[in-house]
Design a protein around this motif. Structure first.
Motif, PDB file in Angstrom:
ATOM      1  N   GLU A   1      36.163  71.708  45.918  1.00 31.33           N
ATOM      2  CA  GLU A   1      36.859  71.544  44.641  1.00 31.33           C
ATOM      3  C   GLU A   1      38.180  70.808  44.842  1.00 31.33           C
ATOM      4  OE1 GLU A   1      38.711  74.311  41.048  1.00 31.33           O
ATOM      5  OE2 GLU A   1      37.277  75.186  42.459  1.00 31.33           O
ATOM      6  N   LYS A   2      38.882  71.139  45.915  1.00 34.72           N
ATOM      7  CA  LYS A   2      40.146  70.454  46.204  1.00 34.72           C
ATOM      8  C   LYS A   2      39.909  68.966  46.462  1.00 34.72           C
ATOM      9  CE  LYS A   2      43.630  69.850  49.782  1.00 34.72           C
ATOM     10  NZ  LYS A   2      44.222  70.319  51.048  1.00 34.72           N
ATOM     11  N   SER A   3      38.891  68.629  47.254  1.00 33.32           N
ATOM     12  CA  SER A   3      38.613  67.225  47.570  1.00 33.32           C
ATOM     13  C   SER A   3      38.333  66.415  46.310  1.00 33.32           C
ATOM     14  CB  SER A   3      37.424  67.121  48.529  1.00 33.32           C
ATOM     15  OG  SER A   3      37.743  67.646  49.796  1.00 33.32           O
ATOM     16  N   ILE A   4      37.552  67.008  45.406  1.00 38.28           N
ATOM     17  CA  ILE A   4      37.212  66.303  44.171  1.00 38.28           C
ATOM     18  C   ILE A   4      38.446  66.124  43.298  1.00 38.28           C
ATOM     19  CG2 ILE A   4      35.873  66.421  42.038  1.00 38.28           C
ATOM     20  CD1 ILE A   4      33.747  67.954  43.626  1.00 38.28           C
ATOM     21  N   ARG A   5      39.220  67.205  43.167  1.00 38.48           N
ATOM     22  CA  ARG A   5      40.407  67.136  42.315  1.00 38.48           C
ATOM     23  C   ARG A   5      41.428  66.151  42.884  1.00 38.48           C
ATOM     24  NH1 ARG A   5      42.143  72.323  39.086  1.00 38.48           N
ATOM     25  NH2 ARG A   5      39.917  72.529  39.430  1.00 38.48           N
TER      26      ARG A   5
ATOM     27  N   ARG B   1      42.825  53.586  45.344  1.00 36.10           N
ATOM     28  CA  ARG B   1      41.370  53.600  45.277  1.00 36.10           C
ATOM     29  C   ARG B   1      40.713  53.936  46.614  1.00 36.10           C
ATOM     30  NH1 ARG B   1      42.432  48.803  42.259  1.00 36.10           N
ATOM     31  NH2 ARG B   1      41.329  47.457  43.716  1.00 36.10           N
ATOM     32  N   GLN B   2      41.224  53.387  47.706  1.00 34.35           N
ATOM     33  CA  GLN B   2      40.592  53.643  49.006  1.00 34.35           C
ATOM     34  C   GLN B   2      40.691  55.111  49.376  1.00 34.35           C
ATOM     35  OE1 GLN B   2      38.711  51.602  50.832  1.00 34.35           O
ATOM     36  NE2 GLN B   2      38.308  53.393  52.115  1.00 34.35           N
ATOM     37  N   GLU B   3      41.866  55.715  49.149  1.00 37.57           N
ATOM     38  CA  GLU B   3      42.030  57.142  49.439  1.00 37.57           C
ATOM     39  C   GLU B   3      41.117  57.981  48.558  1.00 37.57           C
ATOM     40  OE1 GLU B   3      44.388  54.932  48.962  1.00 37.57           O
ATOM     41  OE2 GLU B   3      46.218  55.360  50.079  1.00 37.57           O
ATOM     42  N   THR B   4      40.923  57.517  47.321  1.00 35.36           N
ATOM     43  CA  THR B   4      40.016  58.215  46.399  1.00 35.36           C
ATOM     44  C   THR B   4      38.594  58.227  46.948  1.00 35.36           C
ATOM     45  OG1 THR B   4      41.364  57.551  44.505  1.00 35.36           O
ATOM     46  CG2 THR B   4      39.107  58.234  44.046  1.00 35.36           C
ATOM     47  N   VAL B   5      38.155  57.070  47.416  1.00 34.57           N
ATOM     48  CA  VAL B   5      36.799  56.972  47.982  1.00 34.57           C
ATOM     49  C   VAL B   5      36.634  57.950  49.139  1.00 34.57           C
ATOM     50  CG1 VAL B   5      35.284  55.444  49.310  1.00 34.57           C
ATOM     51  CG2 VAL B   5      36.381  54.608  47.226  1.00 34.57           C
ATOM     52  N   GLU B   6      37.638  58.037  49.993  1.00 35.23           N
ATOM     53  CA  GLU B   6      37.557  58.938  51.144  1.00 35.23           C
ATOM     54  C   GLU B   6      37.460  60.394  50.713  1.00 35.23           C
ATOM     55  OE1 GLU B   6      40.917  57.976  53.530  1.00 35.23           O
ATOM     56  OE2 GLU B   6      40.187  55.968  54.020  1.00 35.23           O
ATOM     57  N   CYS B   7      38.177  60.770  49.645  1.00 30.65           N
ATOM     58  CA  CYS B   7      38.106  62.154  49.152  1.00 30.65           C
ATOM     59  C   CYS B   7      36.706  62.493  48.662  1.00 30.65           C
ATOM     60  CB  CYS B   7      39.125  62.370  48.037  1.00 30.65           C
ATOM     61  SG  CYS B   7      40.806  62.592  48.613  1.00 30.65           S
TER      62      CYS B   7
ATOM     63  N   GLY C   1      40.750  63.603  44.765  1.00 30.07           N
ATOM     64  CA  GLY C   1      40.205  62.266  44.553  1.00 30.07           C
ATOM     65  C   GLY C   1      40.493  61.744  43.159  1.00 30.07           C
ATOM     66  N   GLU C   2      40.328  62.595  42.147  1.00 33.05           N
ATOM     67  CA  GLU C   2      40.554  62.162  40.769  1.00 33.05           C
ATOM     68  C   GLU C   2      42.039  61.890  40.516  1.00 33.05           C
ATOM     69  OE1 GLU C   2      38.641  65.276  38.564  1.00 33.05           O
ATOM     70  OE2 GLU C   2      36.667  64.299  38.699  1.00 33.05           O
ATOM     71  N   VAL C   3      42.915  62.670  41.160  1.00 35.27           N
ATOM     72  CA  VAL C   3      44.354  62.428  41.022  1.00 35.27           C
ATOM     73  C   VAL C   3      44.743  61.106  41.686  1.00 35.27           C
ATOM     74  CG1 VAL C   3      46.628  63.236  41.798  1.00 35.27           C
ATOM     75  CG2 VAL C   3      45.026  64.840  40.749  1.00 35.27           C
ATOM     76  N   LEU C   4      44.225  60.862  42.888  1.00 34.15           N
ATOM     77  CA  LEU C   4      44.525  59.613  43.589  1.00 34.15           C
ATOM     78  C   LEU C   4      43.993  58.409  42.817  1.00 34.15           C
ATOM     79  CD1 LEU C   4      43.791  60.765  47.239  1.00 34.15           C
ATOM     80  CD2 LEU C   4      46.022  60.111  46.316  1.00 34.15           C
ATOM     81  N   TRP C   5      42.836  58.562  42.210  1.00 35.76           N
ATOM     82  CA  TRP C   5      42.289  57.499  41.360  1.00 35.76           C
ATOM     83  C   TRP C   5      43.266  57.210  40.220  1.00 35.76           C
ATOM     84  CZ3 TRP C   5      36.590  57.698  39.149  1.00 35.76           C
ATOM     85  CH2 TRP C   5      36.358  56.551  38.393  1.00 35.76           C
ATOM     86  N   SER C   6      43.774  58.254  39.590  1.00 36.71           N
ATOM     87  CA  SER C   6      44.718  58.080  38.484  1.00 36.71           C
ATOM     88  C   SER C   6      45.980  57.361  38.932  1.00 36.71           C
ATOM     89  CB  SER C   6      45.084  59.445  37.883  1.00 36.71           C
ATOM     90  OG  SER C   6      43.934  60.102  37.379  1.00 36.71           O
ATOM     91  N   LEU C   7      46.351  57.541  40.191  1.00 38.23           N
ATOM     92  CA  LEU C   7      47.528  56.872  40.743  1.00 38.23           C
ATOM     93  C   LEU C   7      47.229  55.449  41.214  1.00 38.23           C
ATOM     94  CD1 LEU C   7      49.043  59.841  42.780  1.00 38.23           C
ATOM     95  CD2 LEU C   7      50.085  58.743  40.790  1.00 38.23           C
TER      96      LEU C   7
ATOM     97  N   ALA D   1      28.169  66.934  42.793  1.00 38.08           N
ATOM     98  CA  ALA D   1      27.660  65.795  43.567  1.00 38.08           C
ATOM     99  C   ALA D   1      27.446  64.596  42.653  1.00 38.08           C
ATOM    100  CB  ALA D   1      26.355  66.174  44.257  1.00 38.08           C
ATOM    101  N   PHE D   2      26.985  64.855  41.439  1.00 37.96           N
ATOM    102  CA  PHE D   2      26.812  63.779  40.466  1.00 37.96           C
ATOM    103  C   PHE D   2      28.151  63.100  40.187  1.00 37.96           C
ATOM    104  CE2 PHE D   2      27.103  62.485  36.002  1.00 37.96           C
ATOM    105  CZ  PHE D   2      26.062  61.577  35.922  1.00 37.96           C
ATOM    106  N   ARG D   3      29.200  63.905  39.985  1.00 38.32           N
ATOM    107  CA  ARG D   3      30.528  63.352  39.731  1.00 38.32           C
ATOM    108  C   ARG D   3      30.989  62.478  40.897  1.00 38.32           C
ATOM    109  NH1 ARG D   3      34.063  68.515  38.699  1.00 38.32           N
ATOM    110  NH2 ARG D   3      35.769  66.995  38.783  1.00 38.32           N
ATOM    111  N   CYS D   4      30.786  62.969  42.118  1.00 36.12           N
ATOM    112  CA  CYS D   4      31.240  62.224  43.289  1.00 36.12           C
ATOM    113  C   CYS D   4      30.516  60.894  43.431  1.00 36.12           C
ATOM    114  CB  CYS D   4      31.049  63.069  44.547  1.00 36.12           C
ATOM    115  SG  CYS D   4      32.209  64.431  44.706  1.00 36.12           S
ATOM    116  N   HIS D   5      29.202  60.925  43.359  1.00 35.95           N
ATOM    117  CA  HIS D   5      28.440  59.684  43.537  1.00 35.95           C
ATOM    118  C   HIS D   5      28.724  58.690  42.415  1.00 35.95           C
ATOM    119  CE1 HIS D   5      26.106  60.550  47.098  1.00 35.95           C
ATOM    120  NE2 HIS D   5      25.760  61.731  46.619  1.00 35.95           N
TER     121      HIS D   5
END
Length: 554
Positions: free
Chosen positions: A230-234, A245-251, A236-242, A268-272
């Protein structure tokens, strides 16, 4: 076995009554042990089924959770509809969640379940933009939970919801009090949950940097796998908002590697789907298509199919498979379907892309679309648009003069020109880079996103010795950061990579060309450079360059 679990729960939560040994493990946040306990029950009860569903839900296993809830309901455990409703909200099926809630007989609920009912009502009302009604229900739940044996179990999540609502309403002091109070009540693993989920309040307020810092500082190395995912996904979405993008992909990749990659898991659907979108936007179409294909086996709801169609249409547009005129009707249909399902935020995200296509086509109705998005922001705030703005940098710049309140805090805009001309403009003013190959270095990282030192030196300074090349590179890094504050080529010691980090909106003419936008004065890519990587990129852009030139001639 049941007696031993009762004693464990009594030690942590005195006075709490259990109807199932599985419930005990759920209350102790040991959900995998709860699932294992269920398997050893000789004759599982309806209550056992309900709490098995809770354990599966907290482990992100959507389908097993739903099956367990349905069994419990069929066997007379009506309160299981509450937990089923929570699951349905999480996977974007708010209409069905509301239907389940309507079938709950409130008079037959235990006090702790009545509190849960009110909390879920608040969540559904928040999803419809009815923030005051959501606040009333959640505050009533807060009043009713006082004095209950389950107070320490239920109160922290309730306070995180209150914090989120107060943030949406702009009531920062009240939101802060809720966060502080939740931290005082929660203990052990529950305190980690509170810290993780209280970042929702920061996100709702548009405080993405603060949310990122809180998530990065949160150590979940000893926590259950589900919480770490849950932390990794959250994050990732925060980094995307900032815009990182590359850090988001890694999350998102980390979340998948952590065991989330299962057809039974909605996350998993959200991540992919997020990976497909980000990689496609960055021009990595093969990888984007692979992730998009993975989502097809993970779709279980109509909302999933709409999200898939939305992102698939964007990939087709970015790859040049379909024109803006062809993609526009698809996006309009998807937006309308989201409205029909009561998913207003999702509709607003799609309509932002509709506005961009209309703007590119010279259709003045793009401002009507922005007006509609603005109306949604008055209900939900603007933070739900943050990730889409990263994909729409040119619209973001244009919208700042017409609808500045929906764009968020003003960000500086760096224009990077590399096709025929080599120059930078920061907020419309020219920027002089005094160091040789500084602009090529910046463009290199715009293209590569991240690279090891060996690759950087070989690609950018092939005619220099190792020592000379390394000295030039680090000199350029320092000069770039001083000349363009907010842009940095940072070193990641964990991955041993250099990557571009920026707090600016960067508009690069090559990205504009790739995304189908018209680019004026299209010429050779970085004509002053004879490096091999430049030559290879020139060849890959040749077809796009011809297309853009033809458009100008026509």
């Amino acid at each position: 076995m049941f007696k031993a679990i009762r004693m464990k729960v009594e030690k942590s939560y005195p006075g709490v009554a259990l109807s199932s040994p599985v419930q005990g493990w759920a209350y102790l946040d040991q959900h995998e042990r709860g699932i294992a306990t269920f398997r050893h029950l000789a004759s599982p009860s309806a209550a056992d089924d309900r709490w098995l569903g809770v354990c599966h839900r907290e482990c992100f296993a959507e389908l097993p959770a739903r099956e367990a809830f349905y069994r419990a309901i069929a066997r007379g455990e009506g309160a299981a509809r509450l937990d089923l409703a929570l699951l349905l909200i999480a996977v974007g099926r708010s209409t069905e969640a509301r239907s389940e809630l309507e079938q709950v007989e409130r008079s037959r609920l235990l006090p702790c379940d009545e509190v849960l009912l009110l909390t879920i009502r608040g969540m559904l009302e928040e999803g419809q933009g009815e923030l005051q009604a959501a606040l009333r229900n959640t505050e009533e739940a807060w009043r009713k939970v006082q004095g209950l044996p389950e107070f320490a179990i239920l109160a922290p999540s309730m306070l995180t919801q209150l914090s989120f609502l107060h943030s949406c309403l702009g009531e920062a002091e009240k939101a802060h009090w809720c966060v502080e109070r939740a931290g005082q009540i929660a203990t052990g693993l529950n305190s980690l949950k509170v810290r993780l989920r209280c970042t929702d309040a920061l996100i709702a307020s548009g405080l993405f940097t603060e949310a990122r810092d809180e998530l990065v500082a949160l150590d979940l190395s000893e926590a259950p796998r589900g919480l770490a995912i849950e932390k990794s996904i959250r994050l990732g979405e925060v980094l995307w908002s900032l815009g990182h993008r590359q850090e988001t992909v890694e999350c998102f990749l980390e979340a998948i590697r952590s065991g989330l990659d299962s057809p039974a898991i909605f996350a998993a659907f959200r991540c992919h789907l997020s990976l497909a979108t980000l990689l496609g936007f960055d021009g990595q179409m093969k990888a984007a298509r692979e992730h998009l294909a993975r989502t097809q086996s993970l779709m279980t709801e109509e909302a999933h199919r709409l999200q898939f169609r939305f992102r698939e249409a964007l990939l087709e547009l970015w790859q040049g498979e379909r024109s803006p005129q062809e993609v526009l009707p698809t996006l309009k249909r998807v937006a309308s379907e989201f409205v029909r399902m009561g998913l207003q935020k999702e509709s607003g995200q799609v309509r932002l892309h509709v506005a961009e296509l209309l703007r590119r086509l010279g259709d003045e109705r793009f401002e009507f679309e922005l007006d509609a998005v603005s109306d949604l922001c008055s209900l939900h705030g603007c933070s739900f648009l943050a990730r889409e703005w990263v994909l729409l940098p040119e619209l973001r710049v244009a919208t700042r003069s017409t609808h500045p309140h929906i764009v968020g805090p003003a960000r500086s805009v760096l224009h990077v020109y590399s096709l025929g001309q080599e120059r930078l403009e920061l907020n419309g003013e020219p920027v002089e880079l005094p160091i040789w190959r500084a602009l090529e270095t910046l463009v290199y990282f715009l293209e590569q996103r991240s690279a090891r030192l060996e690759s950087v030196l070989a690609d950018l300074f092939p005619d220099k010795t190792w020592e000379e090349a390394r000295s030039y590179f680090h000199h350029i890094r320092l000069s770039l950061n001083e000349t363009v504050p907010g842009v940095e080529i940072a070193y990641d010691p964990r991955m041993r990579l250099y990557r571009l980090s920026s707090d600016l909106d960067i508009l690069w003419d090559v990205e504009s060309l790739r995304s189908g936008h018209e680019v004026e004065n299209v010429g050779l890519f970085l004509p002053s450079s004879a490096n091999e990587w430049v030559h290879l990129l020139q060849e890959s852009l040749e077809t796009l360059r011809r297309g853009s030139t033809s458009t100008e001639l026509n």
